[in-house]
Design a protein around this motif. Structure first.
Motif, PDB file in Angstrom:
ATOM      1  N   ALA A   1       0.832  -1.207   0.000  1.00 18.79           N
ATOM      2  CA  ALA A   1       0.000   0.000   0.000  1.00 18.79           C
ATOM      3  C   ALA A   1       0.866   1.256   0.000  1.00 18.79           C
ATOM      4  O   ALA A   1       0.620   2.195  -0.770  1.00 18.79           O
ATOM      5  CB  ALA A   1      -0.934  -0.010   1.212  1.00 18.79           C
ATOM      6  N   LEU A   2       1.901   1.271   0.840  1.00 19.28           N
ATOM      7  CA  LEU A   2       2.785   2.439   0.909  1.00 19.28           C
ATOM      8  C   LEU A   2       3.542   2.644  -0.396  1.00 19.28           C
ATOM      9  O   LEU A   2       3.643   3.767  -0.898  1.00 19.28           O
ATOM     10  CB  LEU A   2       3.779   2.278   2.058  1.00 19.28           C
ATOM     11  N   ALA A   3       4.088   1.574  -0.933  1.00 18.85           N
ATOM     12  CA  ALA A   3       4.857   1.686  -2.177  1.00 18.85           C
ATOM     13  C   ALA A   3       3.979   2.237  -3.295  1.00 18.85           C
ATOM     14  O   ALA A   3       4.384   3.164  -4.012  1.00 18.85           O
ATOM     15  CB  ALA A   3       5.455   0.339  -2.561  1.00 18.85           C
ATOM     16  N   LEU A   4       2.790   1.698  -3.455  1.00 20.82           N
ATOM     17  CA  LEU A   4       1.900   2.151  -4.526  1.00 20.82           C
ATOM     18  C   LEU A   4       1.429   3.585  -4.275  1.00 20.82           C
ATOM     19  O   LEU A   4       1.345   4.395  -5.197  1.00 20.82           O
ATOM     20  CB  LEU A   4       0.716   1.213  -4.661  1.00 20.82           C
ATOM     21  N   PHE A   5       1.126   3.898  -3.019  1.00 20.63           N
ATOM     22  CA  PHE A   5       0.652   5.236  -2.666  1.00 20.63           C
ATOM     23  C   PHE A   5       1.726   6.286  -2.940  1.00 20.63           C
ATOM     24  O   PHE A   5       1.478   7.312  -3.564  1.00 20.63           O
ATOM     25  CB  PHE A   5       0.234   5.260  -1.193  1.00 20.63           C
TER      26      PHE A   5
ATOM     27  N   HIS B   1     -11.423   0.855   3.732  1.00 19.99           N
ATOM     28  CA  HIS B   1     -11.102   1.120   5.138  1.00 19.99           C
ATOM     29  C   HIS B   1      -9.771   0.478   5.537  1.00 19.99           C
ATOM     30  O   HIS B   1      -9.045   1.021   6.375  1.00 19.99           O
ATOM     31  CB  HIS B   1     -12.228   0.661   6.071  1.00 19.99           C
ATOM     32  N   GLU B   2      -9.430  -0.654   4.927  1.00 20.12           N
ATOM     33  CA  GLU B   2      -8.141  -1.288   5.234  1.00 20.12           C
ATOM     34  C   GLU B   2      -6.984  -0.425   4.745  1.00 20.12           C
ATOM     35  O   GLU B   2      -5.990  -0.235   5.454  1.00 20.12           O
ATOM     36  CB  GLU B   2      -8.061  -2.675   4.593  1.00 20.12           C
TER      37      GLU B   2
ATOM     38  N   LEU C   1      -2.507   3.269   5.875  1.00 12.47           N
ATOM     39  CA  LEU C   1      -1.828   4.536   5.619  1.00 12.47           C
ATOM     40  C   LEU C   1      -1.797   5.416   6.868  1.00 12.47           C
ATOM     41  O   LEU C   1      -0.778   6.049   7.167  1.00 12.47           O
ATOM     42  CB  LEU C   1      -2.482   5.275   4.456  1.00 12.47           C
ATOM     43  N   SER C   2      -2.883   5.422   7.626  1.00  8.62           N
ATOM     44  CA  SER C   2      -2.930   6.204   8.855  1.00  8.62           C
ATOM     45  C   SER C   2      -1.908   5.689   9.863  1.00  8.62           C
ATOM     46  O   SER C   2      -1.163   6.469  10.472  1.00  8.62           O
ATOM     47  CB  SER C   2      -4.340   6.150   9.449  1.00  8.62           C
ATOM     48  N   LEU C   3      -1.861   4.383  10.040  1.00  8.06           N
ATOM     49  CA  LEU C   3      -0.890   3.773  10.939  1.00  8.06           C
ATOM     50  C   LEU C   3       0.531   4.095  10.485  1.00  8.06           C
ATOM     51  O   LEU C   3       1.389   4.471  11.288  1.00  8.06           O
ATOM     52  CB  LEU C   3      -1.104   2.254  10.983  1.00  8.06           C
ATOM     53  N   ALA C   4       0.774   3.989   9.189  1.00  5.25           N
ATOM     54  CA  ALA C   4       2.108   4.250   8.645  1.00  5.25           C
ATOM     55  C   ALA C   4       2.522   5.702   8.844  1.00  5.25           C
ATOM     56  O   ALA C   4       3.692   5.981   9.104  1.00  5.25           O
ATOM     57  CB  ALA C   4       2.157   3.886   7.161  1.00  5.25           C
ATOM     58  N   ARG C   5       1.589   6.623   8.744  1.00  2.39           N
ATOM     59  CA  ARG C   5       1.937   8.039   8.932  1.00  2.39           C
ATOM     60  C   ARG C   5       2.467   8.280  10.341  1.00  2.39           C
ATOM     61  O   ARG C   5       3.462   8.985  10.527  1.00  2.39           O
ATOM     62  CB  ARG C   5       0.731   8.925   8.649  1.00  2.39           C
ATOM     63  N   GLY C   6       1.808   7.695  11.340  1.00  4.65           N
ATOM     64  CA  GLY C   6       2.278   7.847  12.717  1.00  4.65           C
ATOM     65  C   GLY C   6       3.628   7.185  12.924  1.00  4.65           C
ATOM     66  O   GLY C   6       4.514   7.727  13.602  1.00  4.65           O
ATOM     67  N   GLN C   7       3.805   5.999  12.327  1.00  6.49           N
ATOM     68  CA  GLN C   7       5.080   5.290  12.440  1.00  6.49           C
ATOM     69  C   GLN C   7       6.184   6.060  11.710  1.00  6.49           C
ATOM     70  O   GLN C   7       7.314   6.151  12.196  1.00  6.49           O
ATOM     71  CB  GLN C   7       4.954   3.883  11.867  1.00  6.49           C
ATOM     72  N   PHE C   8       5.844   6.613  10.561  1.00  6.50           N
ATOM     73  CA  PHE C   8       6.818   7.383   9.795  1.00  6.50           C
ATOM     74  C   PHE C   8       7.233   8.635  10.565  1.00  6.50           C
ATOM     75  O   PHE C   8       8.405   8.995  10.603  1.00  6.50           O
ATOM     76  CB  PHE C   8       6.240   7.748   8.420  1.00  6.50           C
TER      77      PHE C   8
END
Length: 143
Positions: free
Chosen positions: A93-97, A116-117, A122-129
């Motif tokens: 998802a991150l790579a494609l986004f 929703h998935e 993406l929401s989780l990844a933003r916080g982790q990033f």
């Protein structure tokens, strides 16, 4: 996605070979995302035979207004390394986004996710990033 250029090249060539064989027999995939979905599936199969990423609970931070400044200090290879460390399907998802070449519908189709998935990943990844940015590029505090 595989972290090994030689394996990635083999998967890419095998996927193209299958697409060419399908086209030669008049069975070319009608879905324009087929090639990406097929390559992703093959990469996942290859990676399942190799080492698996550890299931790590990554820290999360609130998104910072200073993130754009932190990102400007980031080398693009560092972002690629960070994305490659994410678990599936978040990595896809991150790579494609972040490639910026696919609309949301295409990302959903290729990554085989529901709306929703994708939003949750993406929401989780933003916080982790943001947590990673804060650790890698600390903000200079002014007194």
């Amino acid at each position: 996605m595989l972290g090994d250029a030689e394996k990635a090249e083999e998967v890419f060539e095998a996927t193209l070979r299958e697409a060419a064989q399908r086209a030669a027999t008049g069975e070319a995939p009608a879905d324009r995302c087929w090639l990406f979905r097929e390559a992703r599936g093959r990469c996942l199969e290859v990676s399942e035979r190799g080492l698996q990423a550890e299931d790590v609970d990554h820290a999360q931070d609130e998104l910072s207004a200073a993130a754009p400044d932190q990102i400007r200090r980031l080398d693009v290879a560092q972002l690629a390394i960070w994305i490659s460390g994410a678990p599936e399907p978040q990595r896809t998802a991150l790579a494609l986004f972040y490639l910026g070449e696919f609309c949301r519908a295409d990302i959903l189709k290729i990554a085989e996710l529901k709306t929703h998935e994708l939003a949750d990943l993406l929401s989780l990844a933003r916080g982790q990033f943001q947590a990673w940015l804060d650790a890698s590029f600390p903000l200079e505090r002014t007194s």
